[in-house]
Scaffold this motif. Structure first.
Motif, PDB file in Angstrom:
ATOM      1  N   LEU A 138     -22.191   7.962  37.245  1.00 34.70           N
ATOM      2  CA  LEU A 138     -20.824   8.408  37.503  1.00 34.70           C
ATOM      3  C   LEU A 138     -20.172   7.666  38.664  1.00 34.70           C
ATOM      4  CD1 LEU A 138     -21.317  12.272  37.122  1.00 34.70           C
ATOM      5  CD2 LEU A 138     -20.264  10.706  35.472  1.00 34.70           C
ATOM      6  N   ALA A 139     -20.952   6.857  39.392  1.00 35.06           N
ATOM      7  CA  ALA A 139     -20.421   6.153  40.562  1.00 35.06           C
ATOM      8  C   ALA A 139     -19.266   5.228  40.199  1.00 35.06           C
ATOM      9  CB  ALA A 139     -21.535   5.364  41.249  1.00 35.06           C
ATOM     10  N   GLY A 140     -19.307   4.680  38.997  1.00 36.28           N
ATOM     11  CA  GLY A 140     -18.244   3.776  38.572  1.00 36.28           C
ATOM     12  C   GLY A 140     -17.037   4.468  37.977  1.00 36.28           C
ATOM     13  N   GLU A 141     -16.979   5.801  38.067  1.00 34.94           N
ATOM     14  CA  GLU A 141     -15.884   6.589  37.493  1.00 34.94           C
ATOM     15  C   GLU A 141     -15.632   6.186  36.037  1.00 34.94           C
ATOM     16  OE1 GLU A 141     -12.491   6.348  40.015  1.00 34.94           O
ATOM     17  OE2 GLU A 141     -13.539   7.206  41.750  1.00 34.94           O
ATOM     18  N   PRO A 142     -16.676   6.249  35.211  1.00 35.23           N
ATOM     19  CA  PRO A 142     -16.535   5.771  33.831  1.00 35.23           C
ATOM     20  C   PRO A 142     -15.611   6.652  32.999  1.00 35.23           C
ATOM     21  CG  PRO A 142     -18.614   6.933  34.091  1.00 35.23           C
ATOM     22  CD  PRO A 142     -18.020   6.806  35.473  1.00 35.23           C
ATOM     23  N   LYS A 143     -15.013   6.031  32.012  1.00 31.58           N
ATOM     24  CA  LYS A 143     -14.260   6.763  30.990  1.00 31.58           C
ATOM     25  C   LYS A 143     -15.146   7.045  29.781  1.00 31.58           C
ATOM     26  CE  LYS A 143     -10.471   6.675  33.357  1.00 31.58           C
ATOM     27  NZ  LYS A 143     -10.019   7.939  34.011  1.00 31.58           N
ATOM     28  N   LEU A 144     -16.151   6.181  29.582  1.00 35.46           N
ATOM     29  CA  LEU A 144     -17.118   6.334  28.508  1.00 35.46           C
ATOM     30  C   LEU A 144     -18.512   6.341  29.117  1.00 35.46           C
ATOM     31  CD1 LEU A 144     -18.001   6.284  25.479  1.00 35.46           C
ATOM     32  CD2 LEU A 144     -17.929   3.776  25.631  1.00 35.46           C
ATOM     33  N   LEU A 145     -19.313   7.337  28.748  1.00 37.13           N
ATOM     34  CA  LEU A 145     -20.678   7.440  29.243  1.00 37.13           C
ATOM     35  C   LEU A 145     -21.634   7.388  28.066  1.00 37.13           C
ATOM     36  CD1 LEU A 145     -22.575   7.902  31.655  1.00 37.13           C
ATOM     37  CD2 LEU A 145     -22.241  10.365  31.350  1.00 37.13           C
ATOM     38  N   LEU A 146     -22.570   6.432  28.102  1.00 37.33           N
ATOM     39  CA  LEU A 146     -23.583   6.266  27.069  1.00 37.33           C
ATOM     40  C   LEU A 146     -24.897   6.812  27.610  1.00 37.33           C
ATOM     41  CD1 LEU A 146     -22.748   2.566  26.103  1.00 37.33           C
ATOM     42  CD2 LEU A 146     -21.866   4.658  25.033  1.00 37.33           C
ATOM     43  N   MET A 147     -25.493   7.773  26.891  1.00 33.92           N
ATOM     44  CA  MET A 147     -26.708   8.419  27.372  1.00 33.92           C
ATOM     45  C   MET A 147     -27.787   8.320  26.297  1.00 33.92           C
ATOM     46  SD  MET A 147     -25.145  11.782  29.326  1.00 33.92           S
ATOM     47  CE  MET A 147     -26.517  11.825  30.496  1.00 33.92           C
ATOM     48  N   ASP A 148     -28.867   7.623  26.642  1.00 36.95           N
ATOM     49  CA  ASP A 148     -29.963   7.423  25.710  1.00 36.95           C
ATOM     50  C   ASP A 148     -30.999   8.526  25.928  1.00 36.95           C
ATOM     51  OD1 ASP A 148     -31.805   6.446  23.940  1.00 36.95           O
ATOM     52  OD2 ASP A 148     -32.197   4.581  25.009  1.00 36.95           O
ATOM     53  N   GLU A 149     -31.038   9.486  25.018  1.00 32.45           N
ATOM     54  CA  GLU A 149     -31.945  10.630  25.084  1.00 32.45           C
ATOM     55  C   GLU A 149     -31.988  11.251  26.489  1.00 32.45           C
ATOM     56  OE1 GLU A 149     -35.583  10.626  22.988  1.00 32.45           O
ATOM     57  OE2 GLU A 149     -35.020   8.946  21.706  1.00 32.45           O
ATOM     58  N   PRO A 150     -30.879  11.839  26.930  1.00 36.06           N
ATOM     59  CA  PRO A 150     -30.789  12.356  28.300  1.00 36.06           C
ATOM     60  C   PRO A 150     -31.761  13.478  28.620  1.00 36.06           C
ATOM     61  CG  PRO A 150     -28.928  13.107  26.971  1.00 36.06           C
ATOM     62  CD  PRO A 150     -29.638  12.056  26.167  1.00 36.06           C
ATOM     63  N   THR A 151     -32.302  14.165  27.613  1.00 35.96           N
ATOM     64  CA  THR A 151     -33.222  15.280  27.890  1.00 35.96           C
ATOM     65  C   THR A 151     -34.653  14.960  27.476  1.00 35.96           C
ATOM     66  OG1 THR A 151     -32.945  16.425  25.764  1.00 35.96           O
ATOM     67  CG2 THR A 151     -31.304  16.881  27.480  1.00 35.96           C
ATOM     68  N   ALA A 152     -34.961  13.701  27.167  1.00 32.83           N
ATOM     69  CA  ALA A 152     -36.307  13.335  26.727  1.00 32.83           C
ATOM     70  C   ALA A 152     -37.340  13.706  27.791  1.00 32.83           C
ATOM     71  CB  ALA A 152     -36.381  11.834  26.442  1.00 32.83           C
ATOM     72  N   LEU A 191     -21.203   9.478  24.456  1.00 32.29           N
ATOM     73  CA  LEU A 191     -22.003   9.207  23.271  1.00 32.29           C
ATOM     74  C   LEU A 191     -23.461   9.288  23.684  1.00 32.29           C
ATOM     75  CD1 LEU A 191     -22.309   8.191  20.298  1.00 32.29           C
ATOM     76  CD2 LEU A 191     -22.315   5.863  21.241  1.00 32.29           C
ATOM     77  N   PHE A 192     -24.233  10.163  23.020  1.00 29.58           N
ATOM     78  CA  PHE A 192     -25.639  10.275  23.388  1.00 29.58           C
ATOM     79  C   PHE A 192     -26.530  10.333  22.163  1.00 29.58           C
ATOM     80  CE2 PHE A 192     -24.437  14.657  22.775  1.00 29.58           C
ATOM     81  CZ  PHE A 192     -25.592  15.367  22.450  1.00 29.58           C
ATOM     82  N   THR A 193     -27.702   9.729  22.286  1.00 27.75           N
ATOM     83  CA  THR A 193     -28.729   9.838  21.261  1.00 27.75           C
ATOM     84  C   THR A 193     -29.666  10.967  21.654  1.00 27.75           C
ATOM     85  OG1 THR A 193     -30.210   8.259  22.355  1.00 27.75           O
ATOM     86  CG2 THR A 193     -28.624   7.373  20.771  1.00 27.75           C
ATOM     87  N   GLU A 194     -30.213  11.644  20.670  1.00 29.05           N
ATOM     88  CA  GLU A 194     -31.038  12.814  20.991  1.00 29.05           C
ATOM     89  C   GLU A 194     -31.905  13.191  19.792  1.00 29.05           C
ATOM     90  OE1 GLU A 194     -32.936  15.003  22.967  1.00 29.05           O
ATOM     91  OE2 GLU A 194     -31.144  14.580  24.176  1.00 29.05           O
ATOM     92  N   HIS A 195     -33.152  13.564  20.074  1.00 27.65           N
ATOM     93  CA  HIS A 195     -34.053  14.067  19.042  1.00 27.65           C
ATOM     94  C   HIS A 195     -34.120  15.587  19.032  1.00 27.65           C
ATOM     95  CE1 HIS A 195     -35.678  10.492  17.223  1.00 27.65           C
ATOM     96  NE2 HIS A 195     -36.004   9.975  18.389  1.00 27.65           N
ATOM     97  N   SER A 196     -33.727  16.233  20.136  1.00 22.30           N
ATOM     98  CA  SER A 196     -33.831  17.695  20.233  1.00 22.30           C
ATOM     99  C   SER A 196     -32.613  18.344  19.584  1.00 22.30           C
ATOM    100  CB  SER A 196     -33.939  18.129  21.696  1.00 22.30           C
ATOM    101  OG  SER A 196     -35.099  17.602  22.287  1.00 22.30           O
ATOM    102  N   MET A 197     -32.842  19.015  18.468  1.00 25.37           N
ATOM    103  CA  MET A 197     -31.732  19.593  17.734  1.00 25.37           C
ATOM    104  C   MET A 197     -31.123  20.803  18.438  1.00 25.37           C
ATOM    105  SD  MET A 197     -31.143  17.601  15.208  1.00 25.37           S
ATOM    106  CE  MET A 197     -31.531  16.336  16.439  1.00 25.37           C
ATOM    107  N   ASP A 198     -31.884  21.466  19.304  1.00 29.68           N
ATOM    108  CA  ASP A 198     -31.291  22.559  20.071  1.00 29.68           C
ATOM    109  C   ASP A 198     -30.224  22.016  21.019  1.00 29.68           C
ATOM    110  OD1 ASP A 198     -33.248  21.267  21.576  1.00 29.68           O
ATOM    111  OD2 ASP A 198     -33.848  23.072  22.659  1.00 29.68           O
ATOM    112  N   VAL A 199     -30.445  20.832  21.551  1.00 34.81           N
ATOM    113  CA  VAL A 199     -29.455  20.191  22.419  1.00 34.81           C
ATOM    114  C   VAL A 199     -28.220  19.797  21.611  1.00 34.81           C
ATOM    115  CG1 VAL A 199     -28.994  18.111  23.775  1.00 34.81           C
ATOM    116  CG2 VAL A 199     -31.114  19.383  24.128  1.00 34.81           C
TER     117      VAL A 199
END
Length: 259
Positions: free
Chosen positions: A164-178, A204-212
């Motif tokens: 968030l340091a760059g004050e993004p408008k788009l955040l890409l998260m690769d499996e943030p809860t892995a 936009l995030f990728t995720e395997h946990s369907m509860d998330v």
């Protein structure tokens, strides 16, 4: 009647092949500000390829990627980051020997290179902003602890503060809860959802946990063998017969799909 705002991210006709294997085949989707979009699908569906094309790590064979109305197709990751794109990784990228505060300060300095001339002035200037980012991600009390001493869930929060340091408008998260326990997963994705709304982020995030995915995402897009087979609100995607056949396999809401 005013026109609808342009999407933060628009992907059109993305295609990518490796030898005779089509990893992506004409993929189209977009994300609006304030929207949390999950990219899901079985292993080998093309999720990583799609993610890395958006981020600039791969060049597509065909198709375009527009961010904030600008064609960024094929630009390197550093250029794309400079246009307002942040990213977190499945394995958190932090400096273990530095404190949480110093990690975020370094992220701020990297984003604003050319504004800060020397380390000591930079450290003083960036300190308050870094502390504010740590507070926003629930890490204020851990500011002085070395990253190596943090619990895994806190390391992921620290990486989010750095993104968030760059004050993004788009955040890409690769499996943030892995790798997180169920309670940690819920807390982390709830935090991301709050920040998405408060900052007007497109995530936009990728995720395997369907509860998330089904508990927190606004929409989901589903890839299978390189093709987009579903795009819509999570409840509609969860009920989609084709999605259930090729990916969920009868998984009930709240359970994880582990293809």
């Amino acid at each position: 009647m005013s026109a609808a705002p342009s999407p933060v991210l628009a992907v059109r006709g993305l295609a990518k092949s490796y030898g005779g294997v089509r990893a992506l085949d004409g993929v189209n989707f977009e994300i609006a500000a304030g929207e949390l979009l999950a990219l899901i699908g079985p292993n080998g569906a093309g999720k990583s390829t799609c993610f890395n094309i958006v981020n600039g790590q791969l060049r597509p064979d065909a198709g375009t990627v527009h961010i904030l109305g600008r064609d960024v197709t094929g630009l390197p990751p550093r250029r794309i980051a400079g246009l307002g794109v942040g990213r977190t990784f499945q394995v958190a990228a932090v400096f273990p020997s530095m404190s949480a505060l110093e990690n975020v300060q370094m992220a701020l300095i990297a984003v604003r290179r050319g504004v800060f001339g020397f380390w000591h002035p930079a450290r003083r200037i960036a300190r308050e902003e870094a502390l504010a980012l740590l507070e926003q991600t629930g890490m204020g009390a851990q500011a002085q602890r070395p990253a190596a001493a943090l619990a895994y869930g806190d390391v992921k929060r620290l990486e989010l503060a750095m993104a968030l340091a760059g004050e993004p408008k788009l955040l890409l998260m690769d499996e943030p809860t892995a790798g997180m326990a169920a309670g940690e997963r819920r807390e982390m994705i709830a935090l991301v959802r709050r920040l998405t709304r408060a900052r007007g982020l497109a995530v936009l995030f990728t995720e395997h946990s369907m509860d998330v995915v089904f508990g927190h995402a606004d929409r989901a897009i589903v890839l299978a063998r390189g093709r987009l087979i579903a795009d819509g609100p999570v409840d509609a995607v969860r009920r989609d017969p084709l999605v259930r056949e090729v990916y969920l396999g009868g998984t009930r809401p709240g359970r994880e799909a582990r293809p």
